[in-house]
Design a protein around this motif. Structure first.
Motif, PDB file in Angstrom:
ATOM      1  N   ASN A   1      99.814 -62.297  77.548  1.00 27.73           N
ATOM      2  CA  ASN A   1      98.741 -61.668  78.313  1.00 27.73           C
ATOM      3  C   ASN A   1      99.309 -61.225  79.651  1.00 27.73           C
ATOM      4  O   ASN A   1     100.078 -61.948  80.263  1.00 27.73           O
ATOM      5  CB  ASN A   1      97.611 -62.670  78.586  1.00 27.73           C
TER       6      ASN A   1
ATOM      7  N   LYS B   1     105.082 -48.478  72.391  1.00 30.69           N
ATOM      8  CA  LYS B   1     104.626 -49.860  72.579  1.00 30.69           C
ATOM      9  C   LYS B   1     105.442 -50.639  73.602  1.00 30.69           C
ATOM     10  O   LYS B   1     104.936 -51.575  74.207  1.00 30.69           O
ATOM     11  CB  LYS B   1     104.719 -50.608  71.239  1.00 30.69           C
TER      12      LYS B   1
ATOM     13  N   ILE C   1      98.722 -46.387  73.755  1.00 31.16           N
ATOM     14  CA  ILE C   1      98.702 -47.685  74.438  1.00 31.16           C
ATOM     15  C   ILE C   1      97.566 -47.659  75.468  1.00 31.16           C
ATOM     16  O   ILE C   1      97.129 -46.590  75.904  1.00 31.16           O
ATOM     17  CB  ILE C   1     100.063 -48.039  75.103  1.00 31.16           C
TER      18      ILE C   1
ATOM     19  N   THR D   1      98.324 -53.120  78.756  1.00 31.75           N
ATOM     20  CA  THR D   1      98.130 -54.487  78.269  1.00 31.75           C
ATOM     21  C   THR D   1      98.082 -54.589  76.748  1.00 31.75           C
ATOM     22  O   THR D   1      98.186 -55.679  76.212  1.00 31.75           O
ATOM     23  CB  THR D   1      96.813 -55.071  78.829  1.00 31.75           C
ATOM     24  N   SER D   2      97.898 -53.473  76.058  1.00 33.38           N
ATOM     25  CA  SER D   2      97.771 -53.573  74.596  1.00 33.38           C
ATOM     26  C   SER D   2      98.009 -52.214  73.942  1.00 33.38           C
ATOM     27  O   SER D   2      98.096 -51.195  74.623  1.00 33.38           O
ATOM     28  CB  SER D   2      96.367 -54.055  74.225  1.00 33.38           C
ATOM     29  N   GLU D   3      98.040 -52.244  72.602  1.00 34.55           N
ATOM     30  CA  GLU D   3      98.069 -50.973  71.883  1.00 34.55           C
ATOM     31  C   GLU D   3      96.694 -50.336  71.982  1.00 34.55           C
ATOM     32  O   GLU D   3      95.694 -51.040  72.146  1.00 34.55           O
ATOM     33  CB  GLU D   3      98.395 -51.221  70.406  1.00 34.55           C
TER      34      GLU D   3
ATOM     35  N   ILE E   1     104.134 -51.615  77.004  1.00 37.28           N
ATOM     36  CA  ILE E   1     103.069 -52.606  77.231  1.00 37.28           C
ATOM     37  C   ILE E   1     103.619 -53.722  78.120  1.00 37.28           C
ATOM     38  O   ILE E   1     104.726 -54.217  77.908  1.00 37.28           O
ATOM     39  CB  ILE E   1     102.554 -53.170  75.882  1.00 37.28           C
TER      40      ILE E   1
END
Ligand code: 5AD
Ligand code: SF4
Length: 472
Positions: free
Chosen positions: A173, A442, A426, A417-419, A445
């Protein structure tokens, strides 16, 4: 002040486990970020007993409902969820499996006895201040075969007894919540928090810094400091003196790698000069502040026991914007507080026009048993509340759109922070917390990169990475 409450059911905590854990734990969380944090901490205290998260309640040896009492029929929602869980518990029992059902959080605190009377299959009822005693309660529940209830405010501080939040909790995270303060002494007329969460208390500085350091070491770059009255923070410093939130923020800003610091929820009365100066001095303090005002009429603010006027709020906002010109504000509003006239409501609309909010949460007043406003005369009829809420929300939506529109064409830093939802995308957050999507690989990220915003969608922004980042 409370946290932001979605009112929506639940964040389900649990990972689809391929492994079969020694004991399955399923936590259902309602309400504020503080509850999300507490749910994670309850997982921490139960882990040494062999409890591991599972994705569904029927696979769980223990189910915790972490509840919220802030508005509307909270208890009824809990009872209807409990009805569903009862069936699961019975089915598991038939299959020879025991299930412990625990009700935690503010409904447990406020209505513990009622829960045990109406739902005798509940094993544990625990208030927000007693999570550190969970292992002992689980043992007692197993032994006694009767319900265990712990809703007092213990003399010891739960934070002193909770295990250190482990790095794996936040691993992977890039954003995290960190509770630094709890409870409230403000006693706004409408609010249950002072009764359910108890008196204000702050965690010592060193304990906060240690937890923040562990988070940063595990990769976190954006920490939201949480508290019902977070800017009333008054933690014990290493030298025995009392530190305010500003002092804590300066110290946190020294942590290498921590690029974003936020805090919520704040009360206007505690927005002191030092904290305003911190917004001027610390680029890490994000230019987005949740500073609920609740209403814009001085008469209603007085009836609410808020301790400030509408002009004092305007003045705080002016000074904050002087310190940090790109600062945007969010707020909570209540319409239809007892005694609110059309003229009072118009004063709220005027305050909104004067300040301009990037985001806001607005609610119809809902009487909370035991609070002063609930027993007050001059309750506002439901249809009047409805009409006021609609008018207010229309204005707030316009302002939110206008704010988002100001970002189109600008280049802003986005922490990915994510896909994204679509392949090849992203997603991340702007400094003002809007979700931002871009096309990108990716491996970006976890990085904070400049993005040119090209379009505003209903609840998010889309943009393009600046050239040099794509090849980075
Ligand atoms: N009725 C309506 N809204 C409420 N809030 C708190 N108590 C009540 C109530 N009795 C709102 C406030 C607070 C937010 C978390 O919930 O606006 O800031
Ligand atoms: Fe916030 Fe007032 Fe409730 Fe305290 S009493 S949590 S200040 S709304």
């Amino acid at each position: 002040m409370g946290q932001r409450h979605s009112g929506a059911p639940a964040i389900m905590t649990g990972t689809p486990a391929n492994t079969s854990p020694a004991r399955g734990l399923h936590v259902i969380t309602w309400g504020c970020q503080m509850n999300v944090y507490d749910s994670a901490r309850m997982g921490d205290v139960l882990r040494p007993l062999g409890y591991q998260p599972v994705a569904t309640p029927d696979a769980a040896d223990m189910i915790i409902l972490n509840t919220c009492h802030i508005r509307d029929k909270a208890a009824e929602k809990v009872f209807s969820e409990l009805g569903r869980l009862r069936k699961i518990k019975e089915a598991r029992e038939t299959a020879g499996q025991q299930t412990i059902i625990a009700v935690a959080g503010c409904v447990a605190q406020a209505e513990g006895q009622e829960i045990l009377a109406r739902a005798p299959y509940v094993d544990i009822v625990l208030g927000p201040q007693t999570y550190h005693r969970l292992p002992e309660m689980v043992a007692r529940a197993a032994r006694a075969g009767g319900a265990v209830i712990e809703t007092d405010f213990p003399a010891e501080q739960k934070f002193d007894f909770l295990p250190e939040a482990e790095a794996p909790q936040t691993a992977g995270n890039y954003t995290a919540f960190l509770t630094i303060q709890e409870g409230c002494d403000k006693f706004c007329s409408f609010c249950v928090v002072p009764y359910t969460r108890g008196a204000e208390s702050s965690r010592p500085v060193l304990s906060v810094l240690a937890e923040a350091r562990r988070m940063v070491e595990s990769g976190v770059k954006d920490i939201s400091l949480l508290g019902q009255n977070v800017n009333a923070y008054h933690g014990e410093g290493p030298d025995g003196s009392t530190w305010g939130l500003a002092q804590l923020a300066y110290e946190l800003a020294k942590l290498p790698g921590l690029s974003r610091i936020r805090y919520m929820t704040s009360h206007p009365r505690d927005m002191d000069d030092a904290l305003i100066a911190a917004h001027r001095d610390l680029p890490q303090l994000m230019p987005f502040l949740h500073l609920p005002v609740q209403a814009g009429s001085d008469r209603i603010l007085r009836a609410m026991n808020r301790g400030h006027t509408a002009d004092e709020y305007r003045d705080i906002v002016r000074r904050l914007r002087e310190a940090r010109p790109d600062l945007a504000l969010s707020s909570d509003f209540i319409v239809g507080h007892p005694g609110e006239t059309d003229e009072d409501f118009e004063a709220t609309m005027q305050l909104v026009r004067d300040v301009g909010f990037a985001l806001a949460y607005s609610f119809k007043y809902s009487p909370r048993p035991g609070t002063p406003a609930a027993g007050a005369g001059m309750q506002v009829p439901e249809d009047v509340k409805d009409a006021r809420l609609q008018a207010l929300q229309a204005l707030l939506r316009e302002q939110q759109d206008a704010f988002n529109a100001t970002l189109v064409g600008k280049t802003i830093p986005v922490l990915f922070t994510s896909e994204g939802r679509k392949p090849g995308q992203i997603a991340g957050r702007s400094p003002w917390l809007q979700p931002v999507h871009v096309s990108g690989p990716k491996h970006l990220i976890g990085k904070e990169l400049p993005v040119r915003i090209v379009e505003r969608l209903t609840n998010s922004l889309s943009g393009v990475l600046e050239e040099e980042c794509v090849s980075a």
